[in-house]
Design a protein around this motif. Sequence first.
Motif, short mmCIF file in Angstrom:
data_model
loop_
_atom_site.label_atom_id
_atom_site.label_comp_id
_atom_site.label_asym_id
_atom_site.label_seq_id
_atom_site.Cartn_x
_atom_site.Cartn_y
_atom_site.Cartn_z
N HIS A 64 0.83 -1.17 0.05
CA HIS A 64 -0.03 0.06 0.10
C HIS A 64 0.97 1.19 0.05
O HIS A 64 0.76 1.97 0.93
N GLN A 65 1.73 1.34 -1.16
CA GLN A 65 2.55 2.49 -1.38
C GLN A 65 2.42 2.95 -2.68
O GLN A 65 1.98 2.16 -3.69
N PRO A 66 2.62 4.27 -2.80
CA PRO A 66 2.46 5.04 -4.23
C PRO A 66 3.01 3.95 -5.46
O PRO A 66 2.20 3.87 -6.40
N TYR A 69 0.85 1.48 -6.32
CA TYR A 69 -0.42 1.96 -6.94
C TYR A 69 -0.40 2.02 -8.56
O TYR A 69 -1.37 1.56 -9.06
N ARG A 144 1.29 10.96 -2.83
CA ARG A 144 0.21 9.95 -3.06
C ARG A 144 -0.51 10.78 -4.04
O ARG A 144 -0.98 10.30 -5.20
#
Length: 351
Positions: A64-66, A69, A144
Amino acid sequence: MVTMGQCYYHKNITFFYNNSGKELSEHWRPKDVVVVGLGLTVSMLVLLTNLLVIAAIASNRRFHQPIYYLLGNLAAADFFAGVAYLFLMFHTGPRTARLPLSTWFIRQSLLDSSLTASVATLLAIAVERYRSVMSVQLHSRVPRGRIFMLIAGVWVAAVVLGLLPAHFWNCLCALDRCSRMAPLLSRSYLTVWALSSLLVFLLMVAVYIRIFFYVHRRVQRMAEHVSCHPRYHETTLCLVKTVAIILGTFVVCWTPAQVVLLLDGLDCKSCNVFAVEKYFLLLAESNSLVNAVVYSCRDVEMRRTFRRLLCCLWLRRSTQDSDHCTSSIQTGASTRIMLSENGHPLMDSTL
């Protein structure tokens, strides 16, 4: 009688295919069966592989890190490409002649939008890696908001490019401009699409070459102050391998399709694009499968998460086992090889 400048919205698919000289099969030929069989196989592999990547990123908190994504967006775009190609396989061959113009444009728009989103995300990943490496920034500290804006921009461009042929960039009112490969589309659209993909590739080459030389210089400077540790040389070799794989797979999968699109867009009468178009499109579609391997499966923690997910699918015999699997996935440890200079991280294995 065909009159130039007149619009032919009421005509059927056969009319436009005859105008472009593209054959419409009335029955299933061996070639059609082979193409559809290969297409269905590739589509299912694309769907399953990218669904696994999406599930891994969603279930493991460490992803759950940019930067992940963007990898998740690439998997989503490739999953969409698998859906689009699956739709094509169920509306091709002898079925093409029975399609309304609206369904034909939907079929084409799905392909164009999904493949555009995939290619644009590849460029976005390259640019974001470049920014992270140049600013000596951890992937987890990438803003983000910037990533979400990149993702939104990718999909806006993909949707717009996919909708243009159906509403504006077609040849329904200019039969002399019709493409041979896609008889309802203007040749100029195919030319722009092919040149855009070529531009994306050249930008990716420039970005990754810049990253390579930057990292190589830093590794050399670090080696001057530290005993010649094998890991520094391994880092350079690993980077060369990564860049070669990324650019090599893009060239192998996309270049043939770009060439035939460009030849058709430039109205090359002597070029027999019909003989190879379906196979080259299939090769371009297979890039959506290769992306999952190149960008996700080479990550150690991602592979561990894949194994845990697959084990959970096969070994869920009780609620207790299911909870254990879920907990294991969400708390999996991540291993990264970091090189630092003056305490600052240089790069990690997600490059």
